[in-house]
Scaffold this motif. Structure first.
Motif, PDB file in Angstrom:
ATOM      1  N   CYS A 119      16.780 -98.486  -9.720  1.00 48.12           N
ATOM      2  CA  CYS A 119      16.641 -99.175 -10.944  1.00 48.12           C
ATOM      3  C   CYS A 119      17.620-100.097 -12.000  1.00 48.12           C
ATOM      4  O   CYS A 119      18.550 -98.493 -12.182  1.00 48.12           O
ATOM      5  CB  CYS A 119      15.710 -98.753 -11.778  1.00 48.12           C
ATOM      6  SG  CYS A 119      15.252-100.476 -13.269  1.00 48.12           S
ATOM      7  N   GLY A 123      17.253-101.861 -14.112  1.00 44.72           N
ATOM      8  CA  GLY A 123      17.303-101.376 -15.493  1.00 44.72           C
ATOM      9  C   GLY A 123      17.667-100.350 -15.818  1.00 44.72           C
ATOM     10  O   GLY A 123      18.622-100.108 -17.540  1.00 44.72           O
ATOM     11  N   CYS A 124      17.199 -99.074 -16.054  1.00 45.12           N
ATOM     12  CA  CYS A 124      16.889 -97.681 -16.550  1.00 45.12           C
ATOM     13  C   CYS A 124      17.862 -96.787 -15.842  1.00 45.12           C
ATOM     14  O   CYS A 124      18.284 -96.231 -16.018  1.00 45.12           O
ATOM     15  CB  CYS A 124      15.508 -97.203 -16.533  1.00 45.12           C
ATOM     16  SG  CYS A 124      14.874 -97.126 -15.132  1.00 45.12           S
ATOM     17  N   VAL A 181       8.421 -96.918 -14.691  1.00 41.18           N
ATOM     18  CA  VAL A 181       9.146 -96.125 -15.640  1.00 41.18           C
ATOM     19  C   VAL A 181      10.288 -97.369 -16.629  1.00 41.18           C
ATOM     20  O   VAL A 181       9.754 -97.265 -17.590  1.00 41.18           O
ATOM     21  CB  VAL A 181      11.055 -95.835 -15.805  1.00 41.18           C
ATOM     22  CG1 VAL A 181      11.546 -94.448 -16.268  1.00 41.18           C
ATOM     23  CG2 VAL A 181      10.758 -94.572 -13.987  1.00 41.18           C
ATOM     24  N   CYS A 182      10.751 -98.302 -16.298  1.00 41.04           N
ATOM     25  CA  CYS A 182      11.287 -99.413 -17.479  1.00 41.04           C
ATOM     26  C   CYS A 182      10.863-100.800 -17.345  1.00 41.04           C
ATOM     27  O   CYS A 182      10.969-101.932 -18.071  1.00 41.04           O
ATOM     28  CB  CYS A 182      12.674 -99.355 -17.708  1.00 41.04           C
ATOM     29  SG  CYS A 182      13.790-100.429 -16.605  1.00 41.04           S
ATOM     30  N   CYS A 211       9.774-101.684 -11.827  1.00 39.23           N
ATOM     31  CA  CYS A 211       9.975-100.298 -12.709  1.00 39.23           C
ATOM     32  C   CYS A 211       8.726 -99.711 -12.932  1.00 39.23           C
ATOM     33  O   CYS A 211       8.789-100.040 -13.655  1.00 39.23           O
ATOM     34  CB  CYS A 211      11.254-100.500 -12.473  1.00 39.23           C
ATOM     35  SG  CYS A 211      11.705 -98.866 -13.203  1.00 39.23           S
TER      36      CYS A 211
HETATM   37 ZN   LIG Z   1      13.801 -98.567 -14.708  1.00 39.36          ZN
END
Ligand SMILES: [Zn+2]
Length: 338
Positions: free
Chosen positions: A70, A72-73, A50-51, A48
């Motif tokens: 995602c 994760g985020c 972003v994260c 990802c």
């Molecule tokens: Zn993410």
């Protein structure tokens, strides 16, 4: 409703006349599809952007591009984005240039956009800003609406806009200084230490590496300075509508123009990594309009119907319910450099 350790404002009144005027977006959808389908898709991303999480799953395919969510985020991103060159070509295309002329560089709507769209956003940013310097840098300033409002509030402004047509329009229409420049590692030293407020309206969702631009912006600013960011929000009723009808999209999950739609948590985490904490966020959108105009593609009877006329004056109230459930399609954050 999610709890955050910063102020969250929800809802923004909408022009209720819009629903009456034009529900029919079939031509616009066909143009959006033709534009996206001919762009060469890139290889699948592993992580990802972003994260950096490796855990994400496919949500839907829009015109050959895959959006993933995602784990994760919680953000959504295009997992097979085009190469940089193909992306640059997309922004030079007739489709993109014509759409921008109609939507933004348009004398008949620019005053409305300044008063109704940008004034509330700039005033929200000023209300939650911690910056002491009254200097404002708008990165990706487009046709200059944000600069015009910031200038009216006494800020010394500078806009950066790589698009020549928009940069020239902004300078001519609002008398603001605009440079055809962009923030990168090479230009950081030119702008360092000068801007109490930096804003990026509708920028991060378009760039292949939002962490890189935040790293560059962070290098320009110092403690107490303000960063204002507006991006598409995920999840939203608009994106849920688009996931239901993925072949009928002309905004939000429109690839590759929107490479990202950010969750508020994802945005918070990304800003934290670059030395910012969020002071305030504002969730608002056009989800109800998005949903009903998409339904109108399948049921043209909705156009001019009594049902639509009855719903029209309730648009702001119906959207307010969506906003109060954190399912708006836009988010604006005001963050402070720590
Ligand atoms: Zn993410």
């Amino acid at each position: 409703m999610a709890q955050y350790d910063f102020t969250v404002k929800r809802g923004k009144p909408i022009d209720s006349g819009r629903l009456k005027k034009d529900l029919n977006k079939s031509a616009s959808i066909a143009a959006a599809a033709a534009f996206s389908e001919q762009i060469t898709k890139g290889p699948m991303l592993q992580r990802c952007p972003v994260c950096d999480s490796a855990k994400h799953r496919k949500l839907l395919t829009v015109y050959g591009f895959d959006y993933h969510e995602c784990n994760g985020c919680g953000s959504a991103f295009v997992c097979n984005p085009p190469a940089d060159e193909a992306l640059s070509d997309a922004y030079r295309s007739d489709y993109y240039t014509t759409a921008n002329k109609v939507l933004y560089a348009n004398d008949s709507i620019i005053d409305y956009r300044v008063a109704q769209v940008f004034t509330p956003k700039i005033e929200f940013a000023i209300e939650h800003s911690s910056a002491s310097k009254k200097t404002w840098l708008d990165i990706g300033c487009g046709v200059g609406e944000a600069l015009s409002v910031a200038k009216g509030h006494g800020y010394a402004t500078l806009g950066l806009e790589p698009n020549v047509m928009e940069a020239e329009y902004a300078a001519k229409r609002f008398g603001v200084e605009v440079r055809q420049d962009y923030i990168s590692k090479d230009t950081v030293s030119k702008y360092r230490g000068q801007y109490g407020v930096i804003s990026m309206f509708s920028v991060l969702e378009h760039v292949p590496d939002p962490n890189q631009i935040l790293s560059d912006v962070s290098a320009i600013q110092g403690e107490g300075d303000t960063l204002v960011i507006e991006v598409p929000h995920f999840p939203s009723i608009s994106t849920m509508s688009q996931m239901t009808f993925p072949n009928h999209v002309n905004r939000m999950m429109h690839p590759p123009l929107h490479l990202f739609l950010f969750s508020l948590r994802g945005l918070e985490g990304m800003l934290k990594r670059h030395g910012y904490k969020i002071n305030a966020a504002w969730l608002f959108g056009q989800d109800f309009y998005e949903m009903i105009s998409t339904l109108g593609l399948f049921a043209p009877e909705l156009n001019q119907s009594k049902l639509l006329l009855a719903l029209s004056p309730m648009m702001s109230d119906l959207q307010a319910v969506i906003d109060s459930n954190d399912l708006s399609d836009e988010v604006l954050v005001v963050a402070e450099r720590t």
